[in-house]
Design a protein around this motif. Sequence first.
Motif, PDB file in Angstrom:
ATOM      1  N   VAL A 149       0.857  -1.189   0.000  1.00 34.11           N
ATOM      2  CA  VAL A 149       0.000   0.000   0.000  1.00 34.11           C
ATOM      3  C   VAL A 149       0.897   1.245   0.000  1.00 34.11           C
ATOM      4  CG1 VAL A 149      -1.754   1.287   1.275  1.00 34.11           C
ATOM      5  CG2 VAL A 149      -1.879  -1.210   1.152  1.00 34.11           C
ATOM      6  N   LYS A 150       1.216   1.689  -1.196  1.00 37.63           N
ATOM      7  CA  LYS A 150       2.100   2.841  -1.385  1.00 37.63           C
ATOM      8  C   LYS A 150       1.408   3.879  -2.270  1.00 37.63           C
ATOM      9  CE  LYS A 150       5.451   0.958   0.939  1.00 37.63           C
ATOM     10  NZ  LYS A 150       5.738   1.457   2.302  1.00 37.63           N
ATOM     11  N   LYS A 151       1.735   5.144  -2.019  1.00 38.88           N
ATOM     12  CA  LYS A 151       1.082   6.237  -2.740  1.00 38.88           C
ATOM     13  C   LYS A 151       1.182   6.077  -4.246  1.00 38.88           C
ATOM     14  CE  LYS A 151       2.811  10.250  -3.803  1.00 38.88           C
ATOM     15  NZ  LYS A 151       3.375  11.622  -3.832  1.00 38.88           N
ATOM     16  N   GLU A 152       2.367   5.765  -4.759  1.00 42.04           N
ATOM     17  CA  GLU A 152       2.575   5.671  -6.204  1.00 42.04           C
ATOM     18  C   GLU A 152       1.685   4.592  -6.819  1.00 42.04           C
ATOM     19  OE1 GLU A 152       4.921   5.701  -3.892  1.00 42.04           O
ATOM     20  OE2 GLU A 152       5.865   7.651  -4.227  1.00 42.04           O
ATOM     21  N   LEU A 197      -7.106   0.955   4.404  1.00 41.12           N
ATOM     22  CA  LEU A 197      -6.546  -0.384   4.633  1.00 41.12           C
ATOM     23  C   LEU A 197      -6.983  -0.957   5.972  1.00 41.12           C
ATOM     24  CD1 LEU A 197      -4.523  -2.717   3.957  1.00 41.12           C
ATOM     25  CD2 LEU A 197      -2.774  -1.338   5.130  1.00 41.12           C
ATOM     26  N   ASN A 198      -6.985  -0.137   6.979  1.00 34.70           N
ATOM     27  CA  ASN A 198      -7.245  -0.577   8.347  1.00 34.70           C
ATOM     28  C   ASN A 198      -8.712  -0.412   8.740  1.00 34.70           C
ATOM     29  OD1 ASN A 198      -4.369  -1.080   9.196  1.00 34.70           O
ATOM     30  ND2 ASN A 198      -4.192   1.064   8.577  1.00 34.70           N
ATOM     31  N   ALA A 241      -2.636   7.699   6.589  1.00 35.73           N
ATOM     32  CA  ALA A 241      -1.992   9.015   6.683  1.00 35.73           C
ATOM     33  C   ALA A 241      -0.725   9.105   5.847  1.00 35.73           C
ATOM     34  CB  ALA A 241      -1.678   9.345   8.146  1.00 35.73           C
ATOM     35  N   THR A 242       0.027   8.003   5.808  1.00 32.05           N
ATOM     36  CA  THR A 242       1.339   8.061   5.136  1.00 32.05           C
ATOM     37  C   THR A 242       1.261   7.875   3.630  1.00 32.05           C
ATOM     38  OG1 THR A 242       1.704   5.686   5.533  1.00 32.05           O
ATOM     39  CG2 THR A 242       2.538   7.225   7.199  1.00 32.05           C
ATOM     40  N   ASP A 243       0.257   7.113   3.147  1.00 31.40           N
ATOM     41  CA  ASP A 243       0.230   6.806   1.709  1.00 31.40           C
ATOM     42  C   ASP A 243      -1.124   7.010   1.031  1.00 31.40           C
ATOM     43  OD1 ASP A 243       2.915   5.520   0.748  1.00 31.40           O
ATOM     44  OD2 ASP A 243       2.599   4.744   2.758  1.00 31.40           O
ATOM     45  N   ILE A 244      -2.221   6.613   1.679  1.00 32.45           N
ATOM     46  CA  ILE A 244      -3.515   6.672   0.993  1.00 32.45           C
ATOM     47  C   ILE A 244      -4.009   8.109   0.848  1.00 32.45           C
ATOM     48  CG2 ILE A 244      -5.902   5.860   0.963  1.00 32.45           C
ATOM     49  CD1 ILE A 244      -4.983   3.392   2.536  1.00 32.45           C
TER      50      ILE A 244
END
Length: 347
Positions: free
Chosen positions: A180-183, A211-212, A226-229
């Motif tokens: 699960v990464k932004k790109e 995801l969670n 917060a970090t990727d989606i």
Amino acid sequence: MQALPVIGITMGDPASIGPEIAIKALLEQEIYNQCKPLLVGDAAVFQHIIDQLQLPATINVIKHVSEAKFTLGKIDVYDLGMTNIADLKFGEISAECGEASFQAVKKVIELALDGQLDATVTGPINKKSINEAGHHYAGHTEIYAHYTNTKKYAMLLVEDKMKVIHVSTHVSLRQACDNVKKERIVQVTELLRNGMIQLGETNLKIGIAGLNPHAGDSGLFGTEEATDIQPAVDELLAAGYDVEGPVPPDTMFAKAATGYYGGVVAMYHDQGHIPFKLAGFKWNAEKGQMDSVKGVNITMGLPIIRTSVDHGTAFEIAGKGIASHDAMVLAIESAVKLSRYKKANTW
């Protein structure tokens, strides 16, 4: 007839319901009204199904696409001659069946890349069988990606109002979380929107799942949102996409089923497949079988068109004549839509 697209349809695993649903689909007049269909696989397997189930069809064995007649009731089969009928046992995993199903897939890819087919449709394969045959792929998607040298691709599921694309598919749940990464989220959302347009979808609003649980609930249950989606959502909004997210998946799919979203992005295989199949698969508890199995799997990002039934080999009912061919009909119809769009937008 000259304007109709030529669609190559693989038989799937010979020991599965694949050959049965392919024959049944090609007994529908509407299929011939929309396209020029031909089966790719083993003529002996298809003839065996016709004989065993007493289906009203004959086989026209061909070795070149140019030999096809495209006539209802006389089904064209691009014969690869891989299966020994004397050894065929329905419902059993075998390297021989794995090899036959793999070679059928490889052949339609070759024919499509050569321009002899306008689109391809795949019947169900057994992953263990193809791996026992020495072909180490997780499924059709990966085979197509390899033989078309495609690096950016994704699985898109389509059934009525539900259109679901996945950030990851055939990997462990642990690896799926790591993927699960932004790109990647931006990439599959772009592929989803392209697919929606090609299929004629007018509602281009896209829901992007968390995801969670509860989409992380402000970091209480995870940080991927917060970090990727969320950063992916922000980038897509800035690029002009009509997206919403990260949306808690337990509410996102309920809204998607009503048509609120034209399409949705799932973070991993089961997150997307379970609600999708609840919408399209209808189990009859009294009969102990599926009344209807609807759903199409489309590989987005390829240089050729590939659609598929979104169900497995159903070994438990193979050869019994009770398999639903609804999904095969839908897969063929989707291939026709995609081929028409491609032709209209190719100069």
